[in-house]
Design a protein around this motif. Structure first.
Motif, PDB file in Angstrom:
ATOM      1  N   GLU A   1      -6.670   3.875  -6.501  1.00 29.22           N
ATOM      2  CA  GLU A   1      -5.223   3.804  -6.314  1.00 29.22           C
ATOM      3  C   GLU A   1      -4.614   2.674  -7.140  1.00 29.22           C
ATOM      4  O   GLU A   1      -5.248   1.646  -7.387  1.00 29.22           O
ATOM      5  CB  GLU A   1      -4.894   3.587  -4.835  1.00 29.22           C
ATOM      6  CG  GLU A   1      -5.231   4.777  -3.949  1.00 29.22           C
ATOM      7  CD  GLU A   1      -4.731   4.577  -2.525  1.00 29.22           C
ATOM      8  OE1 GLU A   1      -4.593   3.406  -2.107  1.00 29.22           O
ATOM      9  OE2 GLU A   1      -4.471   5.577  -1.837  1.00 29.22           O
TER      10      GLU A   1
ATOM     11  N   SER B   1       0.824  -1.216   0.000  1.00 32.26           N
ATOM     12  CA  SER B   1       0.000   0.000   0.000  1.00 32.26           C
ATOM     13  C   SER B   1       0.856   1.262   0.000  1.00 32.26           C
ATOM     14  O   SER B   1       0.391   2.331  -0.394  1.00 32.26           O
ATOM     15  CB  SER B   1      -0.940   0.005   1.209  1.00 32.26           C
ATOM     16  OG  SER B   1      -0.214   0.228   2.411  1.00 32.26           O
TER      17      SER B   1
ATOM     18  N   ASP C   1      -0.328   1.101  -8.349  1.00 26.54           N
ATOM     19  CA  ASP C   1       1.109   1.146  -8.117  1.00 26.54           C
ATOM     20  C   ASP C   1       1.717   2.365  -8.799  1.00 26.54           C
ATOM     21  O   ASP C   1       1.401   2.682  -9.942  1.00 26.54           O
ATOM     22  CB  ASP C   1       1.742  -0.136  -8.674  1.00 26.54           C
ATOM     23  CG  ASP C   1       3.167  -0.336  -8.178  1.00 26.54           C
ATOM     24  OD1 ASP C   1       3.973   0.590  -8.333  1.00 26.54           O
ATOM     25  OD2 ASP C   1       3.460  -1.417  -7.651  1.00 26.54           O
TER      26      ASP C   1
ATOM     27  N   MET D   1       1.097   2.565  -3.401  1.00 22.58           N
ATOM     28  CA  MET D   1      -0.155   2.890  -4.075  1.00 22.58           C
ATOM     29  C   MET D   1      -0.421   4.386  -4.006  1.00 22.58           C
ATOM     30  O   MET D   1      -0.346   5.001  -2.940  1.00 22.58           O
ATOM     31  CB  MET D   1      -1.313   2.116  -3.446  1.00 22.58           C
ATOM     32  CG  MET D   1      -1.109   0.607  -3.394  1.00 22.58           C
ATOM     33  SD  MET D   1      -0.971  -0.151  -5.010  1.00 22.58           S
ATOM     34  CE  MET D   1      -2.692  -0.216  -5.449  1.00 22.58           C
TER      35      MET D   1
ATOM     36  N   THR E   1      -0.739  -3.826  -9.083  1.00 21.63           N
ATOM     37  CA  THR E   1       0.684  -3.721  -8.779  1.00 21.63           C
ATOM     38  C   THR E   1       1.456  -4.651  -9.694  1.00 21.63           C
ATOM     39  O   THR E   1       0.923  -5.655 -10.190  1.00 21.63           O
ATOM     40  CB  THR E   1       0.981  -4.082  -7.307  1.00 21.63           C
ATOM     41  OG1 THR E   1       2.389  -4.011  -7.084  1.00 21.63           O
ATOM     42  CG2 THR E   1       0.492  -5.468  -6.973  1.00 21.63           C
TER      43      THR E   1
END
Length: 718
Positions: free
Chosen positions: A428, A390, A430, A393, A576
């Motif tokens: 959100e 996270s 990566d 992110m 991600t």
């Protein structure tokens, strides 16, 4: 001016803050244009300019201080009510934010003093602001417009004209071209090359044997000079390059350009290479790579080989590209993190340490207690993983808002009225993905503005509102992020796309294709249905790059369109690039990972498939791929085989494997340069027992299978 290590570290922090301030300044100006009465927005942009000026003064960056001071003065007049916000004022201020950004990037690269080109740009931009410095509106004649610049400076060009032997026979007079050149500039020299003349008895009076080297000084851009020879280009060799005296000017201009990590864009923007020349060079590059089966030759070398541009200019563009790449790499190494997320990660690590200590071998501890402790450790490890991910992110809204400026400038250049709507900016993803998806989105946005949304008169004729709408939307969906670029324009013409594909021999006449298959043809290299080429698009050199970049990010792209209503292009990406949820399967001694978000179900392979590569799945004909055959894995297949059913862009396909080994979270390891040309594999991972498992690229796997089937059917029919 030199800096010690402490000052350099402080300067790096200044650059990071300054970039945010410039971005806020640009976003505020765009917001003011839509809502001129926004008092808080006026205060925000003024504070951004004031803070930037003050911070620059701490480091003695006088050129940045002096330029920003003028911008701050104009914004101060707006804040005090002495100056109204008009499109002309915003058009004069926006290029100033670009100039400030260019100066900041120069400082980031170690150039603490401006060069001559930067000073000239600053002087020109400040001259555009001078009518606004007295607190009154600018005279009508001095209002700036997007893309308007001072009268273009004259440049010297060397033209190598090698007319084809049939030029005269086709009704073209080479001397008429030379005379026409004098109408767009000054011909300063003509050298005639008669080395191709044969002996008198062998001479054909209808054939052209002469060649010319022409020196031309003109304010016309290279594309305009190039257009002079459109009628003879096919059978002639026309080379237009900057003269030797002009090389330094192009090198300086390229060095002063804003950041750009594409050498082709750098060369085209500088004016040394035209869009048409770049498209031709890209075609040559692709054909050579396919023919020789090697990695593509750098585009700069292709341009030099074809005599389109000199090596000095290409070297300057390469230097500009490398600096941009280094700057972005530096940006990638730094990221702002919410303090609450960092605190949570630290707390989890503390809990993990405590839990780990309880798993040690202690006399008197029962096996049940030990198992509970180990379970707690595994739970905390999983939470630490989620928490660590996270940290990378970031909201995609910042990236999407950058297109407000693009939409504004391009719309005004095209003479169209377009409003931009952004939704889902809080989604959100990566940070590495955010940076790498910007270029594909830029091309899609420009393409929608140029070819999707109609001019105001045409929209009114079809009963639409005069103002078109472009919508950027982002949302999460089943472990992925989806980004949509949608317009309410004319939509894609299915028949025209299919006709163009048949003309280019991409599709055999009479082939039955679904709508999705037809629309996906726009992503073929060099494919374009545009009636005319514009400065923005229409050359067929961009959509294939968009698809290639999206695929490289383990994503997919799909098109949804309705004729006369509009088009939506949907990009689906993993959240991600570091870790994915996977499904582990076995084929003989080999292990493979299938991305879990692509798996829909698993079934046993029936004993009697319908055909060579298909089976009956509850009344549906399902094609499948035998991984053992595809990868050439030795040994006999298992007595009972399984089918993992995967879905990509609405197409379902089965993967035949020997065993199903369950779900697991996979840390992706790149394959490296040695395996860069391996298809159907997107990476690798290390299993708990130390063995290596390959991660399947489902999109490429399905596309390759479809291509093989089409080829097999064509051979069978033939």
């Amino acid at each position: 001016m030199s800096l010690d290590d402490d000052m350099r570290e402080a300067l790096d922090m200044f650059v990071t803050e300054a970039r945010d301030l410039v971005q806020g300044l640009e976003e505020g100006l765009l917001e003011l244009e839509d809502q001129p009465a926004g008092g808080e927005t006026v205060n925000a942009v003024f504070r951004a300019a004031h803070t930037l000026k003050g911070s620059s003064g701490l480091f003695g960056l006088r050129h940045l201080v002096e330029f920003t001071h003028v911008v701050e003065t104009v914004l101060g007049s707006v804040r005090e009510g002495q100056l109204d916000v008009t499109p002309g004022l915003v058009s004069a201020l926006l290029p100033c934010t670009d100039h400030i950004s260019a100066m900041i990037e120069g400082i980031a690269e170690g150039r603490l003093e401006p060069d001559a080109s930067q000073l000239a740009d600053g002087t020109r931009l400040l001259a555009g602001l001078s009518p606004y410095l007295d607190g009154g509106a600018a005279p009508a004649a001095s209002v700036a417009t997007p893309g308007a610049e001072a009268a273009p400076a004259e440049a010297a060009w060397r033209l190598g004209l090698r007319f084809g032997p049939d030029c005269l026979r086709n009704g073209m007079d080479p001397l008429s071209f030379l005379r026409y050149l004098s109408t767009i500039g000054t011909v300063t020299g003509v050298v005639t090359d008669a080395s191709g003349l044969p002996d008198a008895e062998e001479m054909d009076p209808e054939s052209c044997y002469l060649s010319f080297d022409v020196d031309l000084v003109t304010a016309a851009p290279k594309a305009e000079i190039e257009a002079v020879f459109d009628f003879v280009r096919e059978d002639s060799d026309i080379r237009i390059t900057p003269s030797e005296s002009q090389l330094d000017a192009y090198v300086r201009a390229i060095r002063a350009m804003p950041e750009n990590d594409r050498i082709g864009d750098v060369l085209v923007t500088s004016g040394a290479v035209t869009e048409m020349e770049m498209a031709e060079a890209l075609r040559v590059q692709q054909e050579r790579a396919v023919r020789e089966g090697t990695q593509p030759v750098p585009i700069g070398e292709i341009l030099i080989e074809q005599g389109i541009v000199q090596r000095d200019i290409v070297d300057a563009a390469l230097t500009r590209q490398r600096r941009t790449t280094e700057t972005r790499s530096q940006d990638t190494r730094t990221i702002r993190i919410d303090a609450a997320r960092l605190d949570k990660l630290i707390d989890l690590v503390g809990e993990l340490v405590i839990a780990q200590s309880s798993t040690g071998v202690t006399p008197g501890v029962s096996a049940e207690t030990s198992n509970e402790a180990q379970g707690e450790v595994m739970r905390l490890v999983d939470e630490v993983r989620h928490s660590a991910l996270s940290l990378r992110m970031v909201p995609i809204g910042t990236t999407l808002r950058r297109f407000e400026r693009v939409v504004r400038d391009v719309s005004m250049e095209l003479g169209k009225e377009v409003s931009l709507t952004i939704t889902g900016g809080d989604a959100e993803m990566d940070k590495a993905l955010v940076e790498r998806i910007s270029d594909p989105l830029l091309h899609l946005v420009r393409n929608s503005l140029d070819h999707g949304i109609e001019p105001a008169a045409e929209r009114r004729k079809h009963g639409k509102t005069q103002q078109g709408t472009l919508r950027l939307n982002a949302y999460h969906d089943a472990g992925n992020i989806v980004i949509e670029v949608a317009d309410d324009g004319c939509g894609l013409d299915r028949d025209r796309i299919l006709g163009k594909a048949i003309e280019r021999e991409l599709v055999a006449p009479g082939t039955a294709l679904t709508d999705a298959e037809v629309y996906n043809l726009i992503f073929e290299p060099g494919f374009s249905t545009a009636e005319k080429v514009s400065n923005l698009s229409g050359r067929g050199v961009g959509m294939d790059v968009v698809k290639r970049n999206v695929t490289a990010l383990r994503g997919s792209i799909e098109v949804e369109t309705t004729r006369g209503i509009g088009t939506t292009i949907r990009i689906r990406l993993p959240l991600t690039l570091a870790i994915i949820d996977g499904f582990l399967v076995g084929v003989g001694p080999s292990s493979f990972i299938v991305p879990l978000d692509r798996v829909t179900e698993c079934v046993e392979l029936p004993p009697g498939p319908l055909g060579r590569d298909c089976m009956n799945l509850r009344g549906e004909v399902l094609p499948f791929i035998r991984l053992r055959q595809l990868f050439g894995i030795p040994g006999e297949p298992a007595r009972r085989q399984n089918v993992v059913i995967v879905e990509q862009s609405g197409q379902r396909t089965g993967l035949v494997v020997d065993s199903l080994l369950g779900e697991l979270q996979t840390v992706i390891k790149p394959l490296g340069v040695l395996f860069s040309r391996v298809r159907c594999i997107s990476g690798s991972t290390i299993l708990g027992n130390g063995e290596i498992a390959l991660i399947l690229d489902v999109g490429t796997l399905i596309a390759g299978h479809s291509d093989r089937e089409h080829t097999r059917q064509a051979v069978a029919v033939g």
